[in-house]
Design a protein around this motif. Structure first.
Motif, PDB file in Angstrom:
ATOM      1  N   UNK A 160       0.990  -0.985   0.107  1.00 38.08           N
ATOM      2  CA  UNK A 160      -0.213  -0.302  -0.387  1.00 38.08           C
ATOM      3  C   UNK A 160       1.293   0.887  -0.103  1.00 38.08           C
ATOM      4  N   UNK A 161       2.174   1.064   0.883  1.00 36.13           N
ATOM      5  CA  UNK A 161       2.822   2.316   0.850  1.00 36.13           C
ATOM      6  C   UNK A 161       3.618   2.966  -0.357  1.00 36.13           C
ATOM      7  N   UNK A 162       3.854   1.657  -1.578  1.00 33.33           N
ATOM      8  CA  UNK A 162       4.429   1.981  -2.560  1.00 33.33           C
ATOM      9  C   UNK A 162       3.320   2.383  -3.861  1.00 33.33           C
ATOM     10  N   UNK A 163       2.641   2.327  -3.562  1.00 35.63           N
ATOM     11  CA  UNK A 163       1.150   2.697  -4.969  1.00 35.63           C
ATOM     12  C   UNK A 163       1.880   3.857  -5.054  1.00 35.63           C
ATOM     13  N   UNK A 164       2.256   4.007  -6.218  1.00 37.89           N
ATOM     14  CA  UNK A 164       2.585   5.390  -6.592  1.00 37.89           C
ATOM     15  C   UNK A 164       1.607   6.687  -6.428  1.00 37.89           C
ATOM     16  N   UNK A 165       0.160   7.428  -5.831  1.00 38.13           N
ATOM     17  CA  UNK A 165      -0.565   7.892  -5.851  1.00 38.13           C
ATOM     18  C   UNK A 165      -0.802   7.992  -4.601  1.00 38.13           C
TER      19      UNK A 165
ATOM     20  N   UNK B 265      -2.912   5.303 -18.497  1.00 34.93           N
ATOM     21  CA  UNK B 265      -1.414   5.089 -18.423  1.00 34.93           C
ATOM     22  C   UNK B 265      -1.079   5.500 -16.712  1.00 34.93           C
ATOM     23  N   UNK B 266      -1.400   6.286 -16.032  1.00 36.01           N
ATOM     24  CA  UNK B 266      -1.506   6.912 -14.976  1.00 36.01           C
ATOM     25  C   UNK B 266      -1.961   6.114 -13.688  1.00 36.01           C
ATOM     26  N   UNK B 267      -3.092   4.789 -14.099  1.00 37.22           N
ATOM     27  CA  UNK B 267      -3.921   4.466 -13.120  1.00 37.22           C
ATOM     28  C   UNK B 267      -3.486   2.330 -13.369  1.00 37.22           C
ATOM     29  N   UNK B 268      -2.683   1.885 -14.450  1.00 37.90           N
ATOM     30  CA  UNK B 268      -2.008   0.962 -14.119  1.00 37.90           C
ATOM     31  C   UNK B 268      -1.535   0.060 -12.392  1.00 37.90           C
ATOM     32  N   UNK B 269      -0.709   1.212 -12.687  1.00 37.72           N
ATOM     33  CA  UNK B 269      -0.409   0.162 -11.037  1.00 37.72           C
ATOM     34  C   UNK B 269      -1.528  -0.032 -10.252  1.00 37.72           C
ATOM     35  N   UNK B 270      -2.204   0.167 -10.420  1.00 38.47           N
ATOM     36  CA  UNK B 270      -3.855  -0.195  -9.707  1.00 38.47           C
ATOM     37  C   UNK B 270      -3.993  -0.550  -9.931  1.00 38.47           C
ATOM     38  N   UNK B 271      -3.993  -1.207 -11.806  1.00 35.13           N
ATOM     39  CA  UNK B 271      -4.993  -2.655 -11.831  1.00 35.13           C
ATOM     40  C   UNK B 271      -3.644  -3.326 -11.553  1.00 35.13           C
ATOM     41  N   UNK B 272      -2.440  -3.619 -11.717  1.00 35.49           N
ATOM     42  CA  UNK B 272      -1.216  -4.929 -11.066  1.00 35.49           C
ATOM     43  C   UNK B 272      -1.613  -4.776  -9.931  1.00 35.49           C
ATOM     44  N   UNK B 273      -1.704  -3.871  -8.932  1.00 27.64           N
ATOM     45  CA  UNK B 273      -1.676  -4.142  -7.245  1.00 27.64           C
ATOM     46  C   UNK B 273      -3.244  -5.234  -7.443  1.00 27.64           C
ATOM     47  N   UNK B 274      -4.001  -4.887  -7.886  1.00 29.33           N
ATOM     48  CA  UNK B 274      -5.154  -5.551  -8.436  1.00 29.33           C
ATOM     49  C   UNK B 274      -4.995  -6.541  -8.753  1.00 29.33           C
ATOM     50  N   UNK B 275      -4.177  -7.228  -9.282  1.00 36.37           N
ATOM     51  CA  UNK B 275      -3.840  -8.295 -10.018  1.00 36.37           C
ATOM     52  C   UNK B 275      -2.397  -8.925  -8.668  1.00 36.37           C
TER      53      UNK B 275
ATOM     54  N   UNK C 151      -7.769 -12.302 -11.644  1.00 35.92           N
ATOM     55  CA  UNK C 151      -6.737 -11.486 -12.174  1.00 35.92           C
ATOM     56  C   UNK C 151      -7.254 -10.492 -13.749  1.00 35.92           C
ATOM     57  N   UNK C 152      -8.004  -9.322 -13.124  1.00 36.07           N
ATOM     58  CA  UNK C 152      -8.266  -8.520 -14.522  1.00 36.07           C
ATOM     59  C   UNK C 152      -6.663  -7.824 -14.987  1.00 36.07           C
ATOM     60  N   UNK C 153      -7.420  -7.420 -16.436  1.00 28.31           N
ATOM     61  CA  UNK C 153      -6.279  -6.739 -17.081  1.00 28.31           C
ATOM     62  C   UNK C 153      -6.833  -5.575 -16.883  1.00 28.31           C
ATOM     63  N   UNK C 154      -5.806  -4.302 -17.355  1.00 32.57           N
ATOM     64  CA  UNK C 154      -6.036  -2.776 -17.643  1.00 32.57           C
ATOM     65  C   UNK C 154      -6.361  -3.085 -18.841  1.00 32.57           C
ATOM     66  N   UNK C 155      -7.818  -2.184 -19.161  1.00 32.41           N
ATOM     67  CA  UNK C 155      -7.743  -2.016 -21.076  1.00 32.41           C
ATOM     68  C   UNK C 155      -7.825  -0.543 -21.328  1.00 32.41           C
ATOM     69  N   UNK C 156      -6.248  -0.205 -21.271  1.00 35.49           N
ATOM     70  CA  UNK C 156      -5.904   1.247 -22.072  1.00 35.49           C
ATOM     71  C   UNK C 156      -6.902   2.406 -22.569  1.00 35.49           C
TER      72      UNK C 156
END
Length: 400
Positions: A105-110, A151-161, A247-252
């Protein structure tokens, strides 16, 4: 159970503007014709930063949903609901918090970025730290495999995966799993079982992504499998245990190209917006008074469209012929700034005309919006309850 499914949500900040339409809603309208879609009002998320402004959330939520409907989101094609009305979001959030490492959680960029931007607000709260986990719960509770994000939200999807992978690893291995998976394979029939086995080997031995997709398609289409058999074979395919969470995928999606009236990004905080359902005369006035190339002081001064915020609107609303007319007319002082702005006014009003027509139904009959949200809540709740039944059973807190 693992059919393609899109999930997206927005915080209720009130009425939306053209930036929201071009950045999010137009994409939602396209997606609803291609996939089963769930679109939700993220009212709990609003509380992570606006916890001291609770009185605004309900009205903002309704205004925002009316804008969705006005933009063309169709409640017959998409499920529209409010996050807090499906309490399973919170239950999954709580249970996932038991296995989520604090460092993730602490590493999430936002996390630090938002703290630095919103210095007027105390964000050293448990809720703010955990909002990426709540976001993951929103996705995982519906087993959504597609999440439209920039693109800025992709890390959230990777976190979820990563979170889904961790949950499946900890809780997905049932006693005698491989023997049970092989029994489930037999239900595919002789040819189906053989093909599944070949594709599984190609993926696990060679990392063949195409084989993985073919095997997933085979399982999706197999009518002979029970829900439990399908879960086992999805997990067996990827070398894990029973797959409980998907595991979800990011739909850019492309970033919005919608500028504000001053050339900056369109944002309420900049006071440079045009609302989706704004009064026609107000729109005309705002565009007519837009700033232009500062070097063009008099009507007879030539200008440079590339230095003028109005040109950015022409890139969205005008065709090639009008753009050429603007470039030549501005640079030669053959047209005035008001002449240049008129096609933009016409384009914005034309875009908003059907939105106003659709919105009128809901503005005159607020109960229709409540009925849409109630129906959406029921559809979303059915999916959420199915997921939570599996999650509780896997964790060992199912007492049915």
């Amino acid at each position: 159970m693992y059919a393609e499914r899109v999930l997206s949500g927005m915080r209720p900040t009130g009425r939306l503007h053209l930036g929201h339409y071009h950045g999010v809603l137009a994409n939602w309208v396209r997606l609803q014709h291609a996939y089963p879609c769930l679109f939700f009002v993220a009212d709990w998320h609003a509380l992570t930063t606006a916890y001291d402004e609770p009185g605004t959330i309900t009205d903002n939520a309704i205004d925002m949903v009316v804008d969705w409907l006005a933009a063309g989101v169709d409640p017959e094609k998409a499920t529209i609901f409010i996050q807090s009305q499906v309490p399973e979001h919170a239950e999954l959030h709580l249970l996932l918090s038991m296995i989520t490492p604090l460092g993730w959680l602490e590493r999430v960029p936002t996390y630090k970025d938002q703290q630095e931007k919103l210095t007027h607000k105390d964000l050293t709260t448990y809720g703010f730290l955990g909002y990426p986990l709540l976001m993951s719960s929103d996705i995982l509770i519906y087993r959504a495999d597609k999440v439209p994000v920039g693109e800025d939200q992709v890390p959230h999807v990777e976190f979820t995966r990563e979170l889904a992978r961790r949950f499946n690893h900890i809780y997905g291995r049932e006693p005698g799993f491989e023997d049970k998976a092989r029994e489930s394979m037999k239900k595919l029939g002789g040819k189906g079982a053989k093909l599944y086995g070949e594709l599984r080997n190609r993926y696990q031995e060679k990392g063949d992504g195409e084989a993985l997709e073919q095997a997933r398609a085979l399982l999706h289409e197999a009518q002979s499998l029970s829900m439990l058999d399908r879960e086992r074979l999805f997990g067996y395919l990827e070398g894990g245990g029973k797959m409980i969470l998907v595991e979800p995928g990011a739909l850019l999606t492309e970033a919005s190209r919608m500028p504000g009236l001053d050339g900056q990004k369109m944002s309420k905080s900049y006071g440079n917006t045009i609302a989706l359902r704004e009064d026609e005369e107000s729109i005309r006035k705002k565009i007519r008074t837009m700033q232009t190339d500062p070097q063009r002081v008099r009507r007879t001064d030539p200008g440079d469209p590339d230095k003028c915020p109005v040109w950015q609107f022409h890139l969205i609303y005008s065709d090639d012929g009008v753009r050429q007319w603007v470039q030549e007319g501005c640079r030669s002082a053959g047209i005035g700034c008001l002449d240049c702005k008129q096609p933009v006014i016409d384009g914005v009003l034309k875009e908003q005309e059907p939105m106003r027509e659709r919105a009128r139904i809901y503005e005159e009959n607020p109960q229709v919006v409540k009925d849409i949200l109630a129906a959406g809540r029921e559809r979303a709740s059915i999916l959420a309850r199915e997921t939570m039944a599996d999650v509780r059973a896997a964790i060992g807190v199912s007492y049915g």
